[in-house]
Design an enzyme around this catalytic site. Structure first.
Site, PDB file in Angstrom:
ATOM      1  N   ASP A 135      -5.701 -56.397  15.870  1.00 56.68           N
ATOM      2  CA  ASP A 135      -4.851 -57.438  16.426  1.00 56.68           C
ATOM      3  C   ASP A 135      -3.414 -56.904  16.408  1.00 56.68           C
ATOM      4  O   ASP A 135      -3.126 -55.839  15.847  1.00 56.68           O
ATOM      5  CB  ASP A 135      -4.989 -58.759  15.656  1.00 56.68           C
TER       6      ASP A 135
HETATM    7  C1  BGC Z   1      -3.276 -62.763  18.671  1.00 56.64           C
HETATM    8  C2  BGC Z   1      -4.424 -62.267  19.504  1.00 56.64           C
HETATM    9  C3  BGC Z   1      -3.918 -61.755  20.832  1.00 56.64           C
HETATM   10  C4  BGC Z   1      -2.889 -60.679  20.580  1.00 56.64           C
HETATM   11  C5  BGC Z   1      -2.363 -60.022  21.841  1.00 56.64           C
HETATM   12  C6  BGC Z   1      -2.113 -61.798  18.625  1.00 56.64           C
HETATM   13  O1  BGC Z   1      -0.984 -62.393  18.090  1.00 56.64           O
HETATM   14  O2  BGC Z   1      -3.726 -63.059  17.374  1.00 56.64           O
HETATM   15  O3  BGC Z   1      -5.378 -63.271  19.662  1.00 56.64           O
HETATM   16  O4  BGC Z   1      -4.976 -61.300  21.608  1.00 56.64           O
HETATM   17  O5  BGC Z   1      -1.818 -61.266  19.885  1.00 56.64           O
HETATM   18  O6  BGC Z   1      -1.504 -60.828  22.536  1.00 56.64           O
END
Ligand code: BGC
Length: 748
Positions: free
Chosen positions: A284
């Site tokens: 993530d």
């Molecule tokens: C989130 C994810 C997301 C990623 C990319 C993160 O803050 O937890 O779900 O896909 O950002 O934007």
């Protein structure tokens, strides 16, 4: 649990498979030809080029900022660039100006639609209609790939049993089976035929347990046992892997002290080892770096090593791999063969998506598909199926023929951005049809709009203007709830009542004596118990998206009949959280004991019972899982099983008659629940095992048959091995998780 035993078993299995075929069966559907291309490329790559593939950066801004890194092969994927002209330029540099010409994976959070916004995932789950949800994911893929996005960070498969958690909006709710069905549908919808340029890779996230954040506070620690993980939280991921999901994202949380991005047990042993996942694992956003904040590593070098050890292939925005892997290989702390394995997983996805053949997007053709009429129609149908009727004293449906004058009020009546829900980067609010707009179009000259409150958080002592307008109206429609921004990532709440003066507004309207219908739009199940007496009907819509307005109006006026069901338990008060239908049997189940308020004060100190409940709120929710009313009524009869005793390989055939006992055509979600009465460990009081949407004309009856493979009753018991434990079971067929009469059966 005895994980060692499971692992030994899976290792033995893997060995036996690889002895006969040379490698484990692919979960992403690779072929010898794909592998040949991957190997050929890999053999030509320098260490630095390999590490470059493992690096994902957030683009946006000027292409020139990244041109140098692209030419050097230091970027494998970009996210957050959706201008197709720029996407093409990024690809051109990668393909034509880098030494090996490897195309980029262009990623975006396309969570519930791209431009055409569908209901939030919790609303998608409320439809209990996987085929429709698959169609929606396809629409999202067609629009997003039309602008060059070939990888979406969706679906989110986190089971969420605490509505305080803002990200409950992004998933399918509290139930493993429903989540599993939605997971498979979304993966199929996004990925379609992989090499078709209108397909995009799905990314199942967040692996794992993220939704169990303590206290419902986002990013908080989780403490799930291995058994809970395996029985409740992991099955949707495993099913999505089996459905061919190309990629997976690790989660932010630490479970029992181990952050997911460095969790060898979860990623390497279970995902790769047991499930054989040969797709791409991405962190993530900065979750590699956040392992330093967790105190799981001292610096980026250490957390980069730990991530690779866990078999995480791509680093989103920590730059840990890019900055440190080379020196880690040179010092001998990391094996180049582990880097090769990661790069294979990345290249495999690129080859499977046909990116080497089609790196560019056709800008003009892409424009033409955005907000296509059939996309808007699909979004509207989904919003119609998704809304849940929670109360109706008969006031609904309203009669469009004698609609008279309609007062529209409330902060969500005309809030184009807010009804779209969380994670909407691309849906343009100017395309949103709000309920107000839809009503004005349908009933020209009959609609008065007095918002009452500007936002859900606005406060007022008096509502004279709204009350006066209500007195002049024949019917009052109050659109309440919470704005997009109040749910989603990092947006947890400790108080789930309607915010601001919304409850007071509703009470003031009800006091006029005019028929008041409440429509709540929100990202989570709010605690609306105190509001129910102040309206004659209540329709609940998890943020319904671009076409929410016409969908809700069609439901209110009876062109469509509500069929949505709650994908999550609705609490009476936030203090009940977490409360979910499929909890384990306690030693002292609640037995309807008297609540505190019902005891006369004179009774003094008294013992109120020794069972599992709250003295003040009891043990029951406001609305159970699977609940939702219709404008017609349904009756279940003749529920029977084809056998009394089943073998392990059997399929349980459940037969029943469903009758529409009302005067309108309608759709019921028939649900089958099972309880395993005795296990080597305590079992849930009920678990959903099958469901089906059935449409019946007024007065029509239909004999139905539903099947459950006995193998679906398997779980991880005391010995840590997944199996069906022989014994007695109960089964219910009903329109929600709290109804129906049980029938019994056994498994030998
Ligand atoms: C989130 C994810 C997301 C990623 C990319 C993160 O803050 O937890 O779900 O896909 O950002 O934007």
């Amino acid at each position: 649990m005895k994980p060692i035993r499971i692992l030994i078993l899976s290792t033995l299995l893997a060995v036996s498979v690889s002895c006969t075929t040379g490698r484990k069966p692919s979960t992403v559907g690779t072929t010898p030809e794909v592998e040949r291309r991957v190997e050929q490329l890999l053999s030509r790559m320098t260490l630095s080029e390999k590490i470059g593939q493992m690096n994902q950066v957030s683009a946006g801004g000027e292409v020139a900022n990244y041109a140098d890194a692209l030419r050097k092969g230091q970027i494998g994927s970009i996210l957050n660039e959706v201008d197709p002209v720029k996407v093409n330029e990024y690809q051109r540099i990668a393909v034509e100006e880098s030494r090996l010409g490897i195309p980029l994976l262009v990623a975006r959070d396309v969570i519930h639609g791209f431009h055409t916004v569908f209901p939030i995932p919790l609303g998608l789950a409320s439809t209990f209609d996987p085929a429709l949800v698959e169609e929606g994911a396809r629409v999202a893929a067609v629009e997003a790939t039309g602008q060059g996005v070939r990888w979406t960070f969706s679906p989110m498969l986190d089971i969420a049993r605490d509505p305080r958690w803002g990200r409950i909006a992004e998933g399918s709710g509290e139930d493993t089976y429903l989540d599993t069905r939605m997971a498979e549908a979304m993966v199929r919808g996004y990925q379609g035929d992989l090499s078709d340029p209108s397909s995009m890779a799905a990314c199942i996230k967040h692996f794992a347990g993220y939704g169990a954040a303590e206290g419902g506070r986002d990013y908080n620690s989780t403490f799930l046992t291995e058994r809970q993980l395996r029985n409740v939280y992991l099955p949707p991921f495993e099913a999505a892997v089996k459905a061919g999901a190309l990629t997976l994202m690790t989660s932010f949380n630490d479970n029992d002290g181990v952050p997911s991005t460095g969790n060898i047990f979860l990623v390497k042993d279970v995902l790769r080892g047991e499930w054989g996942f040969d797709g791409l694992v991405v962190t993530d956003w900065n979750s590699m770096g956040e392992m330093i904040s967790h105190g799981f590593g001292t610096d980026r070098k250490e957390v980069a090593r730990k991530s690779l050890e866990a078999s995480v292939d791509m680093d989103m925005m920590t730059y840990g791999y890019l900055s440190h892997l080379e020196e880690l290989v040179h010092s001998g702390a990391v094996k180049e063969s582990d880097i090769d394995a990661a790069v294979r997983n990345i290249l495999r996805v690129k080859v499977l998506l046909g990116l080497f053949e089609n790196p560019y997007v056709d800008v003009e053709a892409g424009k033409a598909v955005q907000y296509a009429p059939e996309h808007l129609a699909a979004a509207q149908k989904t919003a119609e199926e998704s809304a849940i009727l929670l109360k109706n004293d008969g006031v609904l449906p309203l009669d469009p023929g004698s609609a008279g004058s309609i007062l529209v009020t409330g902060p969500l009546a005309d809030a184009p951005h807010e009804q779209l829900g969380t994670w909407v980067f691309d849906g343009d609010p100017s395309h949103t049809v709000t309920p107000l707009k839809a009503l004005q179009e349908r009933f020209p000259g009959k609609v008065t709009y007095v918002p009452g409150l500007r936002t859900s958080r606005s406060r007022r002592d008096r509502f004279d203007d709204v009350v006066a307008a209500a007195r002049r109206a024949d019917v009052v429609l109050a659109f309440l709830g919470e704005e997009s921004i109040l749910s989603g990532e990092a947006h947890s709440l400790a108080d789930l009542n309607l915010k601001g003066s919304q409850s007071e507004l509703l009470a003031a309207l009800q006091a006029t004596g005019k028929p008041v219908v409440a429509v709540v739009m929100a990202g989570r199940p709010l605690t609306i118990e105190r509001d129910l007496p102040n309206c004659r009907a209540l329709l609940y819509a998890f943020h319904p998206g671009t076409m929410g307005g016409p969908a809700l109006v069609n439901l209110l006026f009876g062109d469509e009949n509500p069929s949505g069901k709650t994908p999550v338990t609705f609490l009476r008060t936030v203090g009940q959280a977490p409360l979910y239908y499929n909890h384990n049997m306690t030693g002292r189940p609640y037995n309807g004991e008297t609540l505190l308020d019902a005891i006369p004060e004179e009774a003094g100190q008294t013992s109120l019972g020794n069972t599992s409940y709250y003295l003040d709120y009891g043990a029951y929710p406001l609305f159970p899982f699977g609940y939702g009313l219709s404008y017609t009524t349904f009756a279940y009869s003749d529920v029977a099983l084809d056998k009394d005793v089943y073998g392990q390989d059997d399929r349980i055939k459940v037969s029943l008659t469903l009758s529409n006992t009302g005067s309108r055509e309608g759709t019921e979600v028939v649900q089958v629940y099972v309880r395993d009465l005795v296990g080597s460990v305590t079992r849930p009081v009920k678990e959903l095992k099958a469901f089906e949407r059935v449409s019946l004309k007024a007065g029509e009856s239909r004999a139905l048959e539903m099947e459950i493979p006995v193998s679906d009753l398997a779980f991880y018991g005391l010995d840590g091995v997944k199996k069906v434990e022989p014994g007695a079971f109960r089964l219910w067929v009903a329109g929600d998780s709290a109804s129906g009469d049980p029938v019994s059966f056994r498994v030998d």
